[in-house]
Design a protein around this motif. Structure first.
Motif, short mmCIF file in Angstrom:
data_model
loop_
_atom_site.label_atom_id
_atom_site.label_comp_id
_atom_site.label_asym_id
_atom_site.label_seq_id
_atom_site.Cartn_x
_atom_site.Cartn_y
_atom_site.Cartn_z
N PRO A 24 36.41 10.76 81.26
CA PRO A 24 36.37 11.56 80.03
C PRO A 24 37.64 12.39 79.84
O PRO A 24 38.24 12.82 80.82
N ALA A 25 38.00 12.60 78.61
CA ALA A 25 39.12 13.49 78.28
C ALA A 25 38.53 14.85 77.92
O ALA A 25 37.40 14.94 77.46
N ASN A 26 39.32 15.91 78.13
CA ASN A 26 38.83 17.21 77.70
C ASN A 26 39.68 17.77 76.56
O ASN A 26 39.21 17.92 75.47
N ASP A 27 40.95 18.06 76.79
CA ASP A 27 41.80 18.59 75.72
C ASP A 27 42.95 17.68 75.35
O ASP A 27 43.51 17.80 74.27
N LEU A 39 44.53 13.56 75.55
CA LEU A 39 44.35 12.13 75.80
C LEU A 39 45.73 11.53 75.99
O LEU A 39 46.62 11.75 75.17
N VAL A 57 43.24 16.52 71.73
CA VAL A 57 41.89 16.28 71.22
C VAL A 57 41.00 17.51 71.39
O VAL A 57 39.77 17.41 71.34
N ASN A 108 32.36 17.45 72.02
CA ASN A 108 31.94 16.52 73.07
C ASN A 108 31.24 15.32 72.43
O ASN A 108 30.52 15.47 71.45
N TYR A 126 33.80 8.55 71.00
CA TYR A 126 34.65 8.24 69.86
C TYR A 126 35.28 6.87 70.09
O TYR A 126 35.28 6.35 71.21
N THR A 134 35.50 9.11 75.64
CA THR A 134 34.48 10.16 75.74
C THR A 134 35.20 11.50 75.88
O THR A 134 36.10 11.64 76.70
N ILE A 135 34.78 12.45 75.07
CA ILE A 135 35.31 13.81 75.15
C ILE A 135 34.26 14.65 75.85
O ILE A 135 33.10 14.70 75.42
N LYS A 167 34.08 18.52 77.68
CA LYS A 167 34.80 19.76 78.00
C LYS A 167 34.02 20.59 78.98
O LYS A 167 32.86 20.56 79.08
#
Length: 64
Positions: free
Chosen positions: A2-5, A7, A37, A42, A45, A61-62, A64
Motif C-alpha cells: 500500500p501507498a500512504n502519501d 506513489l 497521493v 484510504n 484505486y 491501495t492507499i 494511511k
C-alpha cells in the motif's frame, strides 16, 4: 504494497490518471518519479499509466 502519501513509478511514462472504484477521475499528472497521493482517502484505486505506445492499468491501495 500500500501507498500512504507518495506513489513511486519506476518507468518512463507521459501521464497517469488515477480512478476510484466507481470510475471517477480523482487525480491526473504528467510524468513525475513520485506522485503525491496524500489527498486521496484510504481505499482501492486504479492507475492508468500512459506511455507513447500503450496504456497500463494497475490496482493500487492507499492506506494511511
Amino acid at each position: 504494497n500500500p501507498a500512504n502519501d507518495v506513489l513511486t513509478i519506476d518507468r518512463n511514462y507521459t501521464s497517469a490518471i488515477i480512478y476510484d472504484v466507481f470510475g471517477k477521475v480523482v487525480l491526473t499528472t504528467d510524468y513525475q518519479n513520485t506522485i503525491n497521493v496524500a489527498s486521496l482517502s484510504n481505499g482501492v484505486y486504479f492507475i492508468h499509466i500512459n506511455t507513447n505506445n500503450a496504456i497500463t492499468v494497475k490496482k493500487i491501495t492507499i492506506a494511511k
